[in-house]
Motif scaffolding. Structure first.
Motif, PDB file in Angstrom:
ATOM      1  N   LEU A  50       0.881  -1.177   0.120  1.00  0.00           N
ATOM      2  CA  LEU A  50      -0.040   0.055  -0.052  1.00  0.00           C
ATOM      3  C   LEU A  50       0.849   1.264  -0.064  1.00  0.00           C
ATOM      4  O   LEU A  50       0.629   2.329  -0.924  1.00  0.00           O
ATOM      5  N   ALA A  51       1.966   1.178   0.797  1.00  0.00           N
ATOM      6  CA  ALA A  51       2.912   2.455   0.861  1.00  0.00           C
ATOM      7  C   ALA A  51       3.532   2.536  -0.452  1.00  0.00           C
ATOM      8  O   ALA A  51       3.466   3.718  -0.967  1.00  0.00           O
ATOM      9  N   GLU A  52       3.943   1.489  -1.057  1.00  0.00           N
ATOM     10  CA  GLU A  52       4.663   1.420  -2.456  1.00  0.00           C
ATOM     11  C   GLU A  52       3.569   2.114  -3.442  1.00  0.00           C
ATOM     12  O   GLU A  52       3.849   2.979  -4.237  1.00  0.00           O
ATOM     13  N   ARG A  57       1.521   6.511  -6.857  1.00  0.00           N
ATOM     14  CA  ARG A  57       0.561   7.516  -7.245  1.00  0.00           C
ATOM     15  C   ARG A  57       0.931   8.945  -7.098  1.00  0.00           C
ATOM     16  O   ARG A  57       0.459   9.615  -7.884  1.00  0.00           O
ATOM     17  N   THR A  58       1.582   9.371  -6.041  1.00  0.00           N
ATOM     18  CA  THR A  58       1.753  10.454  -5.768  1.00  0.00           C
ATOM     19  C   THR A  58       3.220  11.212  -6.356  1.00  0.00           C
ATOM     20  O   THR A  58       3.528  12.293  -6.314  1.00  0.00           O
ATOM     21  N   GLY A  59       4.022  10.194  -6.467  1.00  0.00           N
ATOM     22  CA  GLY A  59       5.254  10.577  -7.059  1.00  0.00           C
ATOM     23  C   GLY A  59       6.235  11.131  -6.022  1.00  0.00           C
ATOM     24  O   GLY A  59       7.210  11.695  -6.311  1.00  0.00           O
TER      25      GLY A  59
END
Length: 60
Positions: A50-52, A57-59
Motif C-alpha cells: 500500500l505504501a509503495e 501514485r503521488t510521485g
C-alpha cells in the motif's frame, strides 16, 4: 443437573473432558501463536504494498 465442583478440584475442570481445559489451551497456544505471526507478516506485506502504491501514485 449441574456438576458441582469437589473440594480441591480446579474450577476450570470439565468432568466430560479427558484433559483439563488449561491443558487443551496449552496444546493449542503454539499453533495459535504461529497463526498470529503469519497474519502479522501478511499485514506487514499488505501495508508495504500500500505504501509503495501510494508513493507511485503521488510521485514522492
Amino acid at each position: 443437573m449441574r456438576h458441582q465442583r469437589r473440594i480441591g478440584e480446579p474450577a476450570f475442570h470439565c468432568p466430560r473432558r479427558k484433559k483439563p481445559l488449561a491443558g487443551l489451551l496449552e496444546e493449542r497456544e503454539p499453533a495459535a501463536r504461529e497463526r498470529v505471526e503469519g497474519l502479522r507478516e501478511a499485514a506487514d506485506r499488505v501495508l508495504a504494498e500500500l505504501a509503495e502504491a501510494e508513493t507511485a501514485r503521488t510521485g514522492r
